[in-house]
Design a protein around this motif. Structure first.
Motif, mmCIF file in Angstrom:
data_model
loop_
_atom_site.group_PDB
_atom_site.id
_atom_site.type_symbol
_atom_site.label_atom_id
_atom_site.label_comp_id
_atom_site.label_asym_id
_atom_site.label_seq_id
_atom_site.Cartn_x
_atom_site.Cartn_y
_atom_site.Cartn_z
ATOM 1 N N ASP A 138 0.834 -1.210 0.000
ATOM 2 C CA ASP A 138 0.000 0.000 0.000
ATOM 3 C C ASP A 138 0.869 1.261 0.000
ATOM 4 N N GLU A 139 1.932 1.245 0.802
ATOM 5 C CA GLU A 139 2.814 2.417 0.885
ATOM 6 C C GLU A 139 3.533 2.652 -0.434
ATOM 7 N N PHE A 140 4.108 1.597 -1.025
ATOM 8 C CA PHE A 140 4.910 1.757 -2.231
ATOM 9 C C PHE A 140 4.044 2.132 -3.436
ATOM 10 N N VAL A 141 2.852 1.564 -3.515
ATOM 11 C CA VAL A 141 1.947 1.891 -4.618
ATOM 12 C C VAL A 141 1.574 3.364 -4.574
ATOM 13 N N ILE A 146 2.017 3.807 -8.788
ATOM 14 C CA ILE A 146 1.952 2.674 -9.717
ATOM 15 C C ILE A 146 0.615 1.928 -9.642
ATOM 16 N N GLU A 147 -0.388 2.552 -9.033
ATOM 17 C CA GLU A 147 -1.673 1.864 -8.891
ATOM 18 C C GLU A 147 -2.245 1.451 -10.246
ATOM 19 N N LEU A 171 11.607 -3.978 -2.563
ATOM 20 C CA LEU A 171 11.484 -3.548 -1.163
ATOM 21 C C LEU A 171 10.354 -4.238 -0.406
ATOM 22 N N LEU A 172 9.601 -5.105 -1.074
ATOM 23 C CA LEU A 172 8.438 -5.726 -0.442
ATOM 24 C C LEU A 172 8.811 -6.541 0.796
ATOM 25 N N GLN A 197 13.012 11.219 -3.043
ATOM 26 C CA GLN A 197 12.397 11.471 -1.740
ATOM 27 C C GLN A 197 12.034 10.165 -1.046
ATOM 28 N N PHE A 198 11.551 9.207 -1.837
ATOM 29 C CA PHE A 198 11.155 7.924 -1.260
ATOM 30 C C PHE A 198 12.363 7.179 -0.701
ATOM 31 N N ILE A 199 13.472 7.141 -1.451
ATOM 32 C CA ILE A 199 14.673 6.430 -0.998
ATOM 33 C C ILE A 199 15.205 7.043 0.293
#
Length: 328
Positions: A138-141, A146-147, A171-172, A197-199
């Motif tokens: 949920d967080e990565f999507v 990428i939904e 990262l899952l 920003q995510f990394i």
């Protein structure tokens, strides 16, 4: 204790050589010639837990070979490599449980399957608990946007979409180490900003060690605290970006938006580098005149709407380093 220990790592490849043309091909069948390529030639370094490390160099320098050795894909000719107390190529099944890898030119997702089915398979392979998998997914999507890709076969994705899905897949299982090899290939500007920003957030919140190899120096500058430069299999630099800037150049730039176009009066300790309409670029060495003193002098003698001080682009710093170390 360091999380990654690499000592005197050596990896050579024996590459066949052939003369051009049909006669060269025929001669090669009878008398094959070989050349030894030194991909890694005594590389040594240590990396602590939670570091953000940039690993750069020209094509063929040894970056990908290093990452493949640390991933357990390649076995070195000699030297020591221990990651979390494990030897990657000897303890590969245990080692990869703590490892996430993204290779920009290859995908770990199944080509003909929808992305979500690849994610489900990765969950089973890494035996990720259901609640952790759902939380991470949920967080990565949401963060990677990428939904709309989840029900699309991987082969139908654009390169930028595939790279974002590959990163999410790596990262899952909440790895302790993340190896990124040219991860922003094909991404547009908005996606690159979101990726960076995510990394940084992922590293800060989960203390995941990140090793980034790329030719995009903006990625290095935005993400990494430490930089290693390799060429011809030898490590040439290991330190901070600021230290490299100081080593290669003390020069900075004062960029001024003038009230009116015209020739400005510039302090003799500085140099007028470029004019473009009302915008003026002035180069100066902080050892000769401080930024504050230069700004004070310039505004006293010229009408100014806006101004700011900037460092040389990281690409220019790396290029100067290459030139100074004979990197072709």
């Amino acid at each position: 204790m360091p999380q990654i220990i690499v000592e005197n790592l050596v990896k050579h490849f024996r590459v066949s050589q052939r003369d051009t043309g049909i006669f060269g091909a025929l001669r090669g069948l009878a008398h094959r010639r070989y050349e030894t390529v030194k991909a890694l030639d005594g590389v040594t370094f240590e990396i602590g837990s939670g570091e953000l490390l940039g690993y750069v160099g020209p094509n063929g320098a040894g970056k990908s070979t290093t990452v493949k050795v640390m991933s357990g894909i390649l076995v070195p000719d000699s030297g020591r490599c221990e990651i979390l107390g494990l030897v990657p190529w000897k303890d590969r099944s245990r080692h990869v449980r703590h490892l996430g890898v993204v290779f920009g030119q290859r995908t770990q997702l199944w080509w003909d399957l929808p992305v979500i089915e690849s994610f489900d398979l990765l969950r089973d392979i890494y035996r990720v608990p259901r609640h952790e998998y759902v939380k991470n997914l949920d967080e990565f999507v949401a963060v990677m946007g990428i939904e709309s890709c989840l029900d699309t076969p991987v082969r139908q994705l654009s390169l930028g979409q595939r790279m974002r899905c590959d990163l999410a897949g790596a990262l899952l299982h909440s790895p302790k180490l993340l190896f990124l090899d040219e991860p922003t290939i094909g991404m547009d500007a908005v996606s690159k900003v979101a990726f960076r920003q995510f990394i940084k957030r992922f590293n800060r919140e989960r203390e995941t060690t990140v090793i980034l190899t790329t030719h995009d120096m903006n990625d290095i500058e935005a993400i990494c605290d430490r930089l290693m430069i390799i060429n011809s299999g030898k490590l040439l630099y290991d330190g901070g970006l600021d230290a490299l800037r100081q080593q290669m150049s003390f020069e900075r730039s004062l960029v001024v938006e003038m009230t009116d176009a015209g020739s400005p009066k510039v302090h003799p300790a500085a140099q007028l580098a470029m004019m473009n309409g009302r915008r003026v670029h002035i180069r100066f060495d902080p050892k000769r005149i401080s930024a504050a003193a230069l700004i004070s002098d310039f505004t006293a003698h010229n009408d100014v709407d806006d101004l700011f001080v900037e460092d040389p682009p990281i690409e220019e710093i790396i290029a100067r380093f290459y030139e100074g170390n004979g990197v072709g």
